[in-house]
Design a protein around this motif. Sequence first.
Motif, PDB file in Angstrom:
ATOM      1  N   HIS A   1     -10.746 -38.936  26.150  1.00  0.00           N
ATOM      2  CA  HIS A   1     -12.198 -38.862  26.365  1.00  0.00           C
ATOM      3  C   HIS A   1     -12.609 -37.610  27.151  1.00  0.00           C
ATOM      4  O   HIS A   1     -13.571 -37.618  27.910  1.00  0.00           O
ATOM      5  CB  HIS A   1     -12.714 -40.129  27.068  1.00  0.00           C
ATOM      6  N   GLY A   2     -11.838 -36.536  26.963  1.00  0.00           N
ATOM      7  CA  GLY A   2     -12.163 -35.285  27.629  1.00  0.00           C
ATOM      8  C   GLY A   2     -11.619 -35.152  29.032  1.00  0.00           C
ATOM      9  O   GLY A   2     -11.796 -34.116  29.675  1.00  0.00           O
ATOM     10  N   SER A   3     -10.929 -36.172  29.508  1.00  0.00           N
ATOM     11  CA  SER A   3     -10.428 -36.143  30.891  1.00  0.00           C
ATOM     12  C   SER A   3      -9.046 -35.496  31.005  1.00  0.00           C
ATOM     13  O   SER A   3      -8.630 -35.126  32.103  1.00  0.00           O
ATOM     14  CB  SER A   3     -10.364 -37.556  31.456  1.00  0.00           C
TER      15      SER A   3
ATOM     16  N   TRP B   1     -19.448 -31.880  29.811  1.00  0.00           N
ATOM     17  CA  TRP B   1     -18.524 -32.108  30.905  1.00  0.00           C
ATOM     18  C   TRP B   1     -19.224 -32.730  32.106  1.00  0.00           C
ATOM     19  O   TRP B   1     -20.361 -32.385  32.429  1.00  0.00           O
ATOM     20  CB  TRP B   1     -17.895 -30.791  31.375  1.00  0.00           C
TER      21      TRP B   1
ATOM     22  N   ARG C   1      -6.215 -36.828  31.111  1.00  0.00           N
ATOM     23  CA  ARG C   1      -5.256 -37.561  31.943  1.00  0.00           C
ATOM     24  C   ARG C   1      -3.978 -37.866  31.174  1.00  0.00           C
ATOM     25  O   ARG C   1      -2.960 -38.249  31.763  1.00  0.00           O
ATOM     26  CB  ARG C   1      -5.887 -38.852  32.456  1.00  0.00           C
TER      27      ARG C   1
ATOM     28  N   SER D   1     -10.437 -33.336  36.759  1.00  0.00           N
ATOM     29  CA  SER D   1      -9.210 -33.781  36.113  1.00  0.00           C
ATOM     30  C   SER D   1      -8.525 -32.626  35.385  1.00  0.00           C
ATOM     31  O   SER D   1      -7.295 -32.521  35.384  1.00  0.00           O
ATOM     32  CB  SER D   1      -9.520 -34.918  35.129  1.00  0.00           C
ATOM     33  N   HIS D   2      -9.321 -31.733  34.782  1.00  0.00           N
ATOM     34  CA  HIS D   2      -8.744 -30.574  34.084  1.00  0.00           C
ATOM     35  C   HIS D   2      -7.917 -29.716  35.040  1.00  0.00           C
ATOM     36  O   HIS D   2      -6.768 -29.356  34.736  1.00  0.00           O
ATOM     37  CB  HIS D   2      -9.856 -29.700  33.485  1.00  0.00           C
TER      38      HIS D   2
ATOM     39  N   GLN E   1     -14.562 -35.016  35.033  1.00  0.00           N
ATOM     40  CA  GLN E   1     -13.686 -34.495  33.980  1.00  0.00           C
ATOM     41  C   GLN E   1     -13.129 -33.121  34.351  1.00  0.00           C
ATOM     42  O   GLN E   1     -11.943 -32.850  34.174  1.00  0.00           O
ATOM     43  CB  GLN E   1     -14.454 -34.405  32.662  1.00  0.00           C
TER      44      GLN E   1
ATOM     45  N   GLU F   1     -11.326 -38.193  21.049  1.00  0.00           N
ATOM     46  CA  GLU F   1     -11.190 -39.021  22.246  1.00  0.00           C
ATOM     47  C   GLU F   1      -9.743 -39.420  22.483  1.00  0.00           C
ATOM     48  O   GLU F   1      -9.266 -39.436  23.614  1.00  0.00           O
ATOM     49  CB  GLU F   1     -12.079 -40.260  22.130  1.00  0.00           C
TER      50      GLU F   1
END
Length: 220
Positions: free
Chosen positions: A99-101, A48, A103, A55-56, A52, A94
Amino acid sequence: MYRKEGYVFQDGKPILAVVRNYEKKDFKDLIMIQQQCFPPPFPSELWWSEAQLESHVTHYPEGALCVEIGGEIVGSITGLLVDFDPDNPFHTWEEATDHGSIRNHKNSGKTLYIVDISVKPAYRKLDLGKLLMQSVYERVVHDQLDRALGGGRMPGYHKYAEQLTPEQYVECVLSGELKDPVITFLLRCGRTPICVVPNYLDDEESHNYGLLMEWKNPFK
């Protein structure tokens, strides 16, 4: 928001654990946990970042949880809501998580997709991962969602890749012939397999495969 207290056990001794939503003040601790949990050959760029984590907590704070022991953050789990079509299950990590964000989180989604779960190695015998996973299931039930879903790494597969297909490896884990550090853990948490997904994650130990696993809301 979410807060739960409960006891876990270490050598027979009860220890109070607290599961709560993580916040901006927790970001550095959460990144340190990632570094301890996923050492090389796991790609460091998949740890992380503060961007990111920001964003979570912005897009889906309900799915951003951590667990504390004695005031120390020792684990976390992160999710987002998505639309999932069981007839078309194939995707990459992804794609599912942006990509882990996260969004791409959808407030109207009925599937809680688990992006990541991490527990410091020194605390793994306390069943904190299971406690975090149960907290996600509680969110699924509370919000009347269909399921919790996620792709499990298969880090033991590289030892058998010359003899077994990934599907055969999973069958050996399900039959009890083999144990996998991640898949066996997820089975203990109540998750059930859907399918093996190729190119799920850049993961040398898993030969880039992931096992898609779900927990269905028993009230739907």
